[in-house]
Write a protein that holds these residues in place. Structure first.
Motif, PDB file in Angstrom:
ATOM      1  N   LYS A  74      29.954  36.857  45.474  1.00  0.00           N
ATOM      2  CA  LYS A  74      28.638  36.211  45.312  1.00  0.00           C
ATOM      3  C   LYS A  74      27.509  37.204  45.580  1.00  0.00           C
ATOM      4  N   GLY A  75      27.640  38.002  46.634  1.00  0.00           N
ATOM      5  CA  GLY A  75      26.616  38.988  46.966  1.00  0.00           C
ATOM      6  C   GLY A  75      26.420  40.002  45.855  1.00  0.00           C
ATOM      7  N   ILE A  76      27.502  40.440  45.255  1.00  0.00           N
ATOM      8  CA  ILE A  76      27.417  41.411  44.157  1.00  0.00           C
ATOM      9  C   ILE A  76      26.809  40.760  42.913  1.00  0.00           C
ATOM     10  N   LEU A  77      27.256  39.567  42.595  1.00  0.00           N
ATOM     11  CA  LEU A  77      26.683  38.846  41.448  1.00  0.00           C
ATOM     12  C   LEU A  77      25.183  38.658  41.635  1.00  0.00           C
ATOM     13  N   ASN A  78      24.766  38.251  42.823  1.00  0.00           N
ATOM     14  CA  ASN A  78      23.343  38.033  43.089  1.00  0.00           C
ATOM     15  C   ASN A  78      22.532  39.315  42.940  1.00  0.00           C
ATOM     16  N   GLU A  79      23.095  40.430  43.387  1.00  0.00           N
ATOM     17  CA  GLU A  79      22.400  41.720  43.247  1.00  0.00           C
ATOM     18  C   GLU A  79      22.147  42.054  41.781  1.00  0.00           C
ATOM     19  N   ALA A  80      23.027  41.599  40.907  1.00  0.00           N
ATOM     20  CA  ALA A  80      22.892  41.844  39.473  1.00  0.00           C
ATOM     21  C   ALA A  80      22.096  40.728  38.781  1.00  0.00           C
ATOM     22  N   GLY A  81      21.539  39.807  39.568  1.00  0.00           N
ATOM     23  CA  GLY A  81      20.754  38.715  38.992  1.00  0.00           C
ATOM     24  C   GLY A  81      21.623  37.635  38.364  1.00  0.00           C
ATOM     25  N   MET A  82      22.834  37.500  38.855  1.00  0.00           N
ATOM     26  CA  MET A  82      23.766  36.516  38.316  1.00  0.00           C
ATOM     27  C   MET A  82      24.317  35.649  39.440  1.00  0.00           C
ATOM     28  N   ASP A  83      25.094  34.654  39.052  1.00  0.00           N
ATOM     29  CA  ASP A  83      25.817  33.824  40.008  1.00  0.00           C
ATOM     30  C   ASP A  83      27.151  33.431  39.374  1.00  0.00           C
ATOM     31  N   PHE A  84      27.875  32.548  40.019  1.00  0.00           N
ATOM     32  CA  PHE A  84      29.207  32.206  39.523  1.00  0.00           C
ATOM     33  C   PHE A  84      29.181  31.509  38.160  1.00  0.00           C
ATOM     34  N   SER A  85      28.047  30.952  37.761  1.00  0.00           N
ATOM     35  CA  SER A  85      27.965  30.337  36.426  1.00  0.00           C
ATOM     36  C   SER A  85      28.034  31.381  35.322  1.00  0.00           C
ATOM     37  N   HIS A  86      27.801  32.646  35.663  1.00  0.00           N
ATOM     38  CA  HIS A  86      27.859  33.732  34.694  1.00  0.00           C
ATOM     39  C   HIS A  86      29.255  34.345  34.560  1.00  0.00           C
ATOM     40  N   VAL A  87      30.157  33.963  35.456  1.00  0.00           N
ATOM     41  CA  VAL A  87      31.503  34.551  35.454  1.00  0.00           C
ATOM     42  C   VAL A  87      32.297  34.024  34.263  1.00  0.00           C
ATOM     43  N   ILE A  88      32.845  34.957  33.480  1.00  0.00           N
ATOM     44  CA  ILE A  88      33.630  34.562  32.303  1.00  0.00           C
ATOM     45  C   ILE A  88      35.126  34.821  32.492  1.00  0.00           C
ATOM     46  N   LYS A  89      35.480  35.652  33.489  1.00  0.00           N
ATOM     47  CA  LYS A  89      36.891  35.983  33.696  1.00  0.00           C
ATOM     48  C   LYS A  89      37.102  36.372  35.152  1.00  0.00           C
ATOM     49  N   THR A  90      38.162  35.863  35.747  1.00  0.00           N
ATOM     50  CA  THR A  90      38.537  36.292  37.093  1.00  0.00           C
ATOM     51  C   THR A  90      39.990  36.745  37.094  1.00  0.00           C
ATOM     52  N   SER A  91      40.283  37.636  38.008  1.00  0.00           N
ATOM     53  CA  SER A  91      41.659  38.084  38.244  1.00  0.00           C
ATOM     54  C   SER A  91      41.926  37.907  39.733  1.00  0.00           C
ATOM     55  N   ILE A  92      42.976  37.153  40.044  1.00  0.00           N
ATOM     56  CA  ILE A  92      43.352  36.914  41.435  1.00  0.00           C
ATOM     57  C   ILE A  92      44.712  37.557  41.676  1.00  0.00           C
ATOM     58  N   PHE A  93      44.767  38.351  42.728  1.00  0.00           N
ATOM     59  CA  PHE A  93      45.997  39.025  43.116  1.00  0.00           C
ATOM     60  C   PHE A  93      46.417  38.479  44.481  1.00  0.00           C
ATOM     61  N   LEU A  94      47.628  37.936  44.551  1.00  0.00           N
ATOM     62  CA  LEU A  94      48.138  37.324  45.777  1.00  0.00           C
ATOM     63  C   LEU A  94      49.402  38.018  46.247  1.00  0.00           C
ATOM     64  N   MET A  95      49.547  38.100  47.551  1.00  0.00           N
ATOM     65  CA  MET A  95      50.788  38.610  48.118  1.00  0.00           C
ATOM     66  C   MET A  95      51.879  37.547  48.081  1.00  0.00           C
ATOM     67  N   ASP A  96      51.467  36.270  48.140  1.00  0.00           N
ATOM     68  CA  ASP A  96      52.426  35.173  48.206  1.00  0.00           C
ATOM     69  C   ASP A  96      51.952  34.029  47.313  1.00  0.00           C
ATOM     70  N   MET A  97      52.631  33.829  46.188  1.00  0.00           N
ATOM     71  CA  MET A  97      52.245  32.770  45.262  1.00  0.00           C
ATOM     72  C   MET A  97      52.369  31.383  45.898  1.00  0.00           C
ATOM     73  N   GLY A  98      53.090  31.284  46.995  1.00  0.00           N
ATOM     74  CA  GLY A  98      53.188  30.030  47.719  1.00  0.00           C
ATOM     75  C   GLY A  98      51.865  29.593  48.330  1.00  0.00           C
ATOM     76  N   LYS A  99      50.910  30.519  48.416  1.00  0.00           N
ATOM     77  CA  LYS A  99      49.586  30.205  48.969  1.00  0.00           C
ATOM     78  C   LYS A  99      48.555  29.963  47.867  1.00  0.00           C
ATOM     79  N   PHE A 100      49.021  29.891  46.624  1.00  0.00           N
ATOM     80  CA  PHE A 100      48.128  29.717  45.476  1.00  0.00           C
ATOM     81  C   PHE A 100      47.258  28.480  45.601  1.00  0.00           C
ATOM     82  N   SER A 101      47.826  27.344  46.001  1.00  0.00           N
ATOM     83  CA  SER A 101      47.046  26.108  46.033  1.00  0.00           C
ATOM     84  C   SER A 101      45.899  26.199  47.039  1.00  0.00           C
ATOM     85  N   THR A 102      46.113  26.849  48.170  1.00  0.00           N
ATOM     86  CA  THR A 102      45.043  27.013  49.162  1.00  0.00           C
ATOM     87  C   THR A 102      43.938  27.906  48.614  1.00  0.00           C
TER      88      THR A 102
END
Length: 126
Positions: free
Chosen positions: A60-88
């Motif tokens: 959020k801090g980086i997006l705000n610095e660029a004059g954007m917010d989460f409504s501007h996000v078109i793609k995310t990549s999430i990397f997890l150590m344990d897929m069992g924690k995906f729902s959280t």
């Protein structure tokens, strides 16, 4: 077009040879964020929900610095150590968006920087 380096104190400084984000035209490419406190660089480890919240706030801090917010996000990549924690992670992640969710992939990995449980990067556009 030239690339513009985005840098803010609202997110942790890079821990390697990269930038927090690079803007190119109307596109913003945000480097993966982990649960580092931007104020003092303290690493939070333990509760995956809290880790995810810190990561999302760093984004959020980086997006705000660029004059954007989460409504501007078109793609995310999430990397997890344990897929069992995906729902959280998904529950926390979802609170930062209001409909029109971005495209996303979530993958389990063998390791992440500094032993964290989650790392998230985004691509945004105006």
């Amino acid at each position: 077009m030239e690339k513009k380096i985005i840098k803010t104190d609202a997110a942790p400084a890079p821990i390697g040879p990269y930038n927090q984000a690079v803007q190119f035209g109307n596109m913003l490419f945000v480097s993966g964020q982990i649960a580092l406190d931007p104020k003092d660089g303290t690493l939070f480890q333990g509760d995956i929900a809290k880790e995810t919240e810190i990561v999302m706030n760093n984004l959020k801090g980086i997006l705000n610095e660029a004059g954007m917010d989460f409504s501007h996000v078109i793609k995310t990549s999430i990397f997890l150590m344990d897929m069992g924690k995906f729902s959280t992670v998904n529950e926390v992640y979802a609170t930062y968006f209001t409909g029109n969710y971005p495209a996303r992939e979530t993958v389990q990995v063998a390791g992440l920087p500094r032993g964290v449980q989650v790392e998230i990067s985004v691509i945004a556009a105006k």
